[in-house]
Design a protein around this motif. Sequence first.
Motif, mmCIF file in Angstrom:
data_model
loop_
_atom_site.group_PDB
_atom_site.id
_atom_site.type_symbol
_atom_site.label_atom_id
_atom_site.label_comp_id
_atom_site.label_asym_id
_atom_site.label_seq_id
_atom_site.Cartn_x
_atom_site.Cartn_y
_atom_site.Cartn_z
ATOM 1 N N MET A 84 73.227 104.809 15.283
ATOM 2 C CA MET A 84 73.845 105.830 14.434
ATOM 3 C C MET A 84 75.038 106.478 15.136
ATOM 4 S SD MET A 84 71.999 105.707 11.674
ATOM 5 C CE MET A 84 72.068 107.224 10.716
ATOM 6 N N MET A 85 75.708 105.734 15.989
ATOM 7 C CA MET A 85 76.795 106.305 16.775
ATOM 8 C C MET A 85 78.163 106.182 16.121
ATOM 9 S SD MET A 85 75.519 105.245 20.618
ATOM 10 C CE MET A 85 76.977 105.836 21.480
ATOM 11 N N ALA A 86 78.261 105.458 15.019
ATOM 12 C CA ALA A 86 79.531 105.410 14.291
ATOM 13 C C ALA A 86 79.843 106.797 13.755
ATOM 14 C CB ALA A 86 79.459 104.404 13.148
ATOM 15 N N ALA A 93 72.480 111.314 10.619
ATOM 16 C CA ALA A 93 71.381 111.136 11.571
ATOM 17 C C ALA A 93 70.863 112.485 12.051
ATOM 18 C CB ALA A 93 71.851 110.303 12.763
ATOM 19 N N PHE A 94 71.790 113.385 12.344
ATOM 20 C CA PHE A 94 71.416 114.730 12.780
ATOM 21 C C PHE A 94 70.622 115.456 11.693
ATOM 22 C CE2 PHE A 94 72.401 119.278 12.906
ATOM 23 C CZ PHE A 94 72.008 119.608 14.194
ATOM 24 N N ARG A 120 81.449 103.154 21.199
ATOM 25 C CA ARG A 120 81.252 104.191 20.183
ATOM 26 C C ARG A 120 81.009 105.582 20.757
ATOM 27 N NH1 ARG A 120 82.354 102.787 14.775
ATOM 28 N NH2 ARG A 120 81.309 100.853 14.194
ATOM 29 N N PHE A 121 80.776 105.709 22.055
ATOM 30 C CA PHE A 121 80.272 107.000 22.510
ATOM 31 C C PHE A 121 81.304 108.124 22.424
ATOM 32 C CE2 PHE A 121 81.042 105.142 26.907
ATOM 33 C CZ PHE A 121 81.984 106.062 27.359
ATOM 34 N N VAL A 122 82.595 107.787 22.439
ATOM 35 C CA VAL A 122 83.599 108.849 22.314
ATOM 36 C C VAL A 122 83.602 109.415 20.903
ATOM 37 C CG1 VAL A 122 86.075 109.358 22.323
ATOM 38 C CG2 VAL A 122 85.067 108.068 24.206
ATOM 39 N N GLU A 127 81.783 113.904 17.128
ATOM 40 C CA GLU A 127 80.980 114.389 15.999
ATOM 41 C C GLU A 127 79.914 115.374 16.454
ATOM 42 O OE1 GLU A 127 81.581 113.824 12.684
ATOM 43 O OE2 GLU A 127 83.419 113.056 13.603
ATOM 44 N N LEU A 128 79.337 115.169 17.644
ATOM 45 C CA LEU A 128 78.390 116.147 18.172
ATOM 46 C C LEU A 128 79.076 117.490 18.410
ATOM 47 C CD1 LEU A 128 76.440 113.724 18.563
ATOM 48 C CD2 LEU A 128 75.749 114.777 20.722
#
Length: 279
Positions: A84-86, A93-94, A120-122, A127-128
């Motif tokens: 769910m990292m896109a 997801a959150f 994808r982590f950036v 988004e976080l």
Amino acid sequence: MTSTTTVPAVALRGGTSIPQLGFGVFKVPDGEAAQVVSLALDAGYRSIDTAAAYGNEAGVGAGIAASGLPRDEVFVTSKLWIDMMAREAVRPAFEQSLERLGLDRLDLYLIHWPVPGAGRFVEAWEELVALREAGLVREVGVSNFTAEHLDALVAATGVTPAVNQVELHPAFSQRALRAHHRELGIATEAWSPLGQGTVLGDPVLSAIADAHGVTPAQVVLRWHLQAGTVAIPKSVTPERIAANLDVLGFELSAEQVAAIDGLDQVDGRIGPDPEEFAG
């Protein structure tokens, strides 16, 4: 029983603080999570660490609700799973985690693994940060990131994670990574703080435990506290749940800390390598 008022806290970026001893629920089945979390909260824990991938958020939320504790007294952490990292998947997801937990906000939300090969982590991190800015989570961070991953994240976004939750125990003490955390102002949180029990039979720990009249597990958790690390031991046994929190009545000497530091091993990692893990 340990009073919750005496459990130390670690200050996070932005003014939030996290209890230095929390309760982990990795591999606790959803059907058992409510009872186990209730036991932990009754024992005095005020920080519960779960994740979407653990499949037990509903049970965790039920345990928190059954405790009757005010929401502000329980620090709740969950994590974004790698599928769910896109960018467009992070908010849904959150929200699914919140729904399962029965909460309207989280205290800490982490990217569970960097999966560097997916690239994808950036975008997930951006988004976080947006979730935090929207007031849906008090603080955001990462899990299982190396120093290189952290540097890449900060360079790309200009925003430093509040926490990096990583495997950390006497056989794998991550000294270089912890030093990097200190340079960046990132709190270190240890998963598998007891090394899944693999280190507890070491004669060094047994001797120190005997000297203080405690267990080797209590010695290791005290070592984490004195190092400034946040630790989230997991147990489903009431006696061990309580014992893991009862580590505030003794202090390790500098010589004892050095002896535990000496248990570090080059090949001490138990879990996956963050450079390689892809689910």
